[in-house]
Design an enzyme around this catalytic site. Structure first.
Site, mmCIF file in Angstrom:
data_model
loop_
_atom_site.group_PDB
_atom_site.id
_atom_site.type_symbol
_atom_site.label_atom_id
_atom_site.label_comp_id
_atom_site.label_asym_id
_atom_site.label_seq_id
_atom_site.Cartn_x
_atom_site.Cartn_y
_atom_site.Cartn_z
ATOM 1 N N ASP A 184 -9.024 37.035 -7.000
ATOM 2 C CA ASP A 184 -8.468 35.547 -6.816
ATOM 3 C C ASP A 184 -7.191 35.879 -6.087
ATOM 4 O O ASP A 184 -6.161 36.308 -6.526
ATOM 5 C CB ASP A 184 -7.837 34.837 -8.295
ATOM 6 C CG ASP A 184 -7.409 33.600 -8.123
ATOM 7 O OD1 ASP A 184 -6.731 33.290 -7.099
ATOM 8 O OD2 ASP A 184 -7.684 32.729 -9.039
ATOM 9 N N HIS A 185 -7.368 35.420 -4.748
ATOM 10 C CA HIS A 185 -6.197 35.832 -3.872
ATOM 11 C C HIS A 185 -4.821 35.316 -4.108
ATOM 12 O O HIS A 185 -3.799 35.636 -3.636
ATOM 13 C CB HIS A 185 -6.927 35.713 -2.352
ATOM 14 C CG HIS A 185 -6.642 34.199 -1.785
ATOM 15 N ND1 HIS A 185 -7.599 33.381 -2.361
ATOM 16 C CD2 HIS A 185 -5.654 33.493 -1.223
ATOM 17 C CE1 HIS A 185 -6.962 32.120 -1.760
ATOM 18 N NE2 HIS A 185 -6.114 32.250 -0.953
ATOM 19 N N HIS B 7 -7.578 29.175 -8.926
ATOM 20 C CA HIS B 7 -5.950 29.573 -8.546
ATOM 21 C C HIS B 7 -5.167 28.788 -9.316
ATOM 22 O O HIS B 7 -4.123 29.322 -9.878
ATOM 23 C CB HIS B 7 -5.985 29.027 -7.090
ATOM 24 C CG HIS B 7 -6.788 29.636 -6.056
ATOM 25 N ND1 HIS B 7 -7.059 30.775 -6.193
ATOM 26 C CD2 HIS B 7 -7.468 29.114 -5.048
ATOM 27 C CE1 HIS B 7 -8.275 31.164 -5.181
ATOM 28 N NE2 HIS B 7 -8.120 30.015 -4.225
ATOM 29 N N LYS C 114 -0.606 36.848 -4.028
ATOM 30 C CA LYS C 114 0.681 36.339 -3.319
ATOM 31 C C LYS C 114 1.841 36.761 -4.107
ATOM 32 O O LYS C 114 2.040 36.789 -5.454
ATOM 33 C CB LYS C 114 0.556 34.981 -3.152
ATOM 34 C CG LYS C 114 -0.537 34.392 -2.621
ATOM 35 C CD LYS C 114 -0.584 32.834 -2.565
ATOM 36 C CE LYS C 114 -1.805 32.101 -1.793
ATOM 37 N NZ LYS C 114 -1.872 32.086 -0.519
HETATM 38 C C1 BG6 Z 1 -9.674 29.189 -1.269
HETATM 39 C C2 BG6 Z 1 -10.547 28.080 -1.416
HETATM 40 O O1 BG6 Z 1 -9.966 30.064 -2.332
HETATM 41 O O2 BG6 Z 1 -8.190 28.763 -1.220
HETATM 42 C C3 BG6 Z 1 -9.941 27.040 0.036
HETATM 43 O O3 BG6 Z 1 -11.814 28.466 -1.223
HETATM 44 C C4 BG6 Z 1 -8.715 27.036 0.216
HETATM 45 O O4 BG6 Z 1 -10.702 26.001 -0.021
HETATM 46 C C5 BG6 Z 1 -8.108 28.451 0.167
HETATM 47 O O5 BG6 Z 1 -8.330 26.392 1.418
HETATM 48 C C6 BG6 Z 1 -6.436 28.256 -0.028
HETATM 49 O O6 BG6 Z 1 -5.671 29.419 0.142
HETATM 50 P P1 BG6 Z 1 -4.327 29.542 0.832
HETATM 51 O O7 BG6 Z 1 -3.996 30.927 0.348
HETATM 52 O O8 BG6 Z 1 -4.395 29.120 2.155
HETATM 53 O O9 BG6 Z 1 -3.410 28.766 -0.320
#
Ligand code: BG6
Length: 513
Positions: free
Chosen positions: A183-184, A246, A188
């Site tokens: 989960d990126h 997220h 952060k």
């Molecule tokens: C991704 C979603 O996980 O996160 C996208 O699939 C979204 O739809 C993105 O735009 C948002 O990530 P960040 O890091 O740009 O807030």
């Protein structure tokens, strides 16, 4: 390159794909720049596409060039790294592909004279995951439980049942300890800092509960639309794409109990406790606690943008939500009856992700009413992006002969305090997989508990296709109903405006606008 890390081979399934290009290539290049890769390190790009080795290397270089925050790729540094990249073209459904892969893995190890860790990164569309996992299982590529890891990207299923099926599939071949679900948001810096802020300081934790906190808002607002991902997004929508992972992960970090140690499972246990404590939503209440929206055409910073239904890959009568706001409760001693308002949407006015903790009013207002006209409750705002920082709002006496209270801010900015750019999420997460640290990755039970909490909303929405879409203009803050969701509790969303986001001050409530 560091010799402290064990020899590692990173196998990227989908080596020519979008994720590798946009995210993995710049992350790898940053790891090269920061000397965070093991001394013996290789990448094998695996893809169905019939591509040459040079083509693969160029694609990665282009990804690093286009998306690395570090700027243009340095010729000499890249040329030093490129020989570590090899390419294998093959059909994921063909057992021969896994035999060739195994041969390549062994060749590297032979060359280094040492066994290596194998990291299998599935940068592929979800539909192909089962084929790959079964292929690896049949080829016994997952047998070494200590040296082999698999990295999987969301979506982790489409609903609770498919998430359980996916976890069953993965754990039939890999142990849970080998599985790294990305989960990126957890990569952060500002999200990781929530734990540091809460548990490395004695000051805030004593007030971090229902006695002092009125409510919590978690906003992840995006300016972008669905871009080229219409076909994927049509089957996802804002809840599946953003909230299930997220926003729920942010919620767990804000709400969890203090961990006993910084052990990956200890932290993940505390997080899953929060998800399990989320008050079950009955289908009769879905309407009351949730709002969905879909963007119309509009203006984003003066530019015309199309409606969601006119985006490529999207049906002209699509029922998919591009905005969602929900109210949740965490039923435990700390949080009983404190609402958590979550909202996310595409094509909103500003790009801003933040957690707002609104404290309760003082128990007794001793100042004359005339002094406290502009009184506001205390807020603590954790700015996740694009501004990175923390803001604490409190009351101060305005200078002058008469007594006037006015809200003022104490502001911490990462950039000012540390004078350096935070690492990109993927860089942190790749480094963690390589060192075998699973703290920032989602465990199967977390994924399932999160789906479980949200399923009633998804089920009701699916059974009552919203006839009123599209219902918010691009460049606004979403549908009116989202204001009503919080206004009926006597509260309002704290809105960042573009200027406020820059300055980190002057937050105003939606009602003031
Ligand atoms: C991704 C979603 O996980 O996160 C996208 O699939 C979204 O739809 C993105 O735009 C948002 O990530 P960040 O890091 O740009 O807030």
């Amino acid at each position: 390159m560091t010799s402290q890390l064990e020899p590692t081979i990173l196998v990227i399934f989908g080596g020519m794909g979008d994720l590798t290009w946009r995210k993995l290539a710049p992350a790898l290049y940053n790891l090269v720049l920061n000397k965070q890769l093991p001394e013996h390190f290789a990448v094998i790009g695996l893809d169905m596409k019939n591509e040459s080795l040079d083509g693969f290397r160029l694609r990665l270089r282009d990804g690093a060039n286009s998306f690395c925050e570090c700027g243009e790729v340095d010729e000499k540094t890249w040329n030093g790294f490129a020989p570590n990249l090899s390419y294998l073209s093959g059909d994921f459904a063909n057992p021969a592909t896994y035999t060739s892969l195994n041969d390549q893995l062994k060749n590297h190890e032979k060359h280094w004279g040492s066994p290596a860790n194998h990291i299998f990164y599935l940068a592929t569309p979800p539909g192909i995951m089962e084929t790959i996992v079964r292929g690896m299982g049949a080829a016994r590529l997952a047998d070494d439980k200590h040296r082999t890891r698999i990295v999987v990207e969301k979506p982790f299923g489409h609903d609770l049942a498919s998430a359980v099926a996916l976890n069953t599939l993965l754990t039939a071949v890999f142990d849970e300890t080998q599985i790294y679900r990305i989960d990126h948001y957890l990569g952060k810096e500002t999200v990781q800092n929530i734990l540091a802020f809460r548990f490395a300081n004695a000051l805030f934790e004593p007030t971090w509960d229902r006695r002092y906190i009125d409510h919590v808002q978690i906003t992840v607002a995006e300016q972008v639309g669905v871009e080229h991902r219409g076909a994927y997004y049509e089957h996802a929508g804002a809840v599946r794409d953003m909230i299930q992972n997220h926003l729920m992960q942010i919620l767990t970090l804000v709400a969890m109990e203090p961990m006993v140690s910084f052990d990956a499972d200890e932290i993940r246990n505390k997080k899953v406790d929060v998800l399990r404590a989320i008050r079950p939503i009955s289908k009769e209440h879905v309407q009351e606690i949730s709002v969905r929206g879909q963007y119309k055409a509009g203006l984003m910073e003066g530019q015309k943008v199309p409606a969601y239904r006119s985006e490529p890959g999207v049906a002209h009568d699509s029922p998919t939500e591009t905005f969602a706001a929900i109210k949740l409760f965490v039923d435990n001693w700390r949080w009983q009856d404190v609402p958590f308002y979550l909202r996310t949407g595409k094509r909103l006015q500003t790009r801003a992700s933040k957690v707002t903790i609104q404290f309760r009013p003082v128990p007794h207002q001793s100042f004359p009413i005339t002094a406290a006209r502009t009184w506001q409750p205390n807020y603590l705002i954790i700015d996740i992006q694009p501004q990175e920082g923390i803001l604490l709002r409190f009351q101060a006496k305005q200078p002058g002969p008469s007594l006037h209270l006015t809200p003022v801010d104490m502001h911490f900015s990462y950039q000012e305090a540390f004078k350096s750019k935070s690492p990109e999420a993927y860089e942190t997460l790749l480094a963690d997989v390589m060192s075998g640290d699973a703290t920032l990755f989602m465990r199967a039970d977390q994924v399932e508990a999160s789906w479980s909490a949200l399923m009633p909303i998804l089920n009701v929405w699916e059974n009552s296709r919203s006839a009123k879409f599209p219902n918010y203009k691009s460049g606004t803050w979403g549908p009116k109903a989202a204001e009503e969701l919080i206004a009926k509790d006597g509260r309002s969303w704290l809105q960042p405006t573009p200027k406020d986001v820059q300055l980190g001050i002057n937050l105003r409530t939606q009602k003031d606008q």
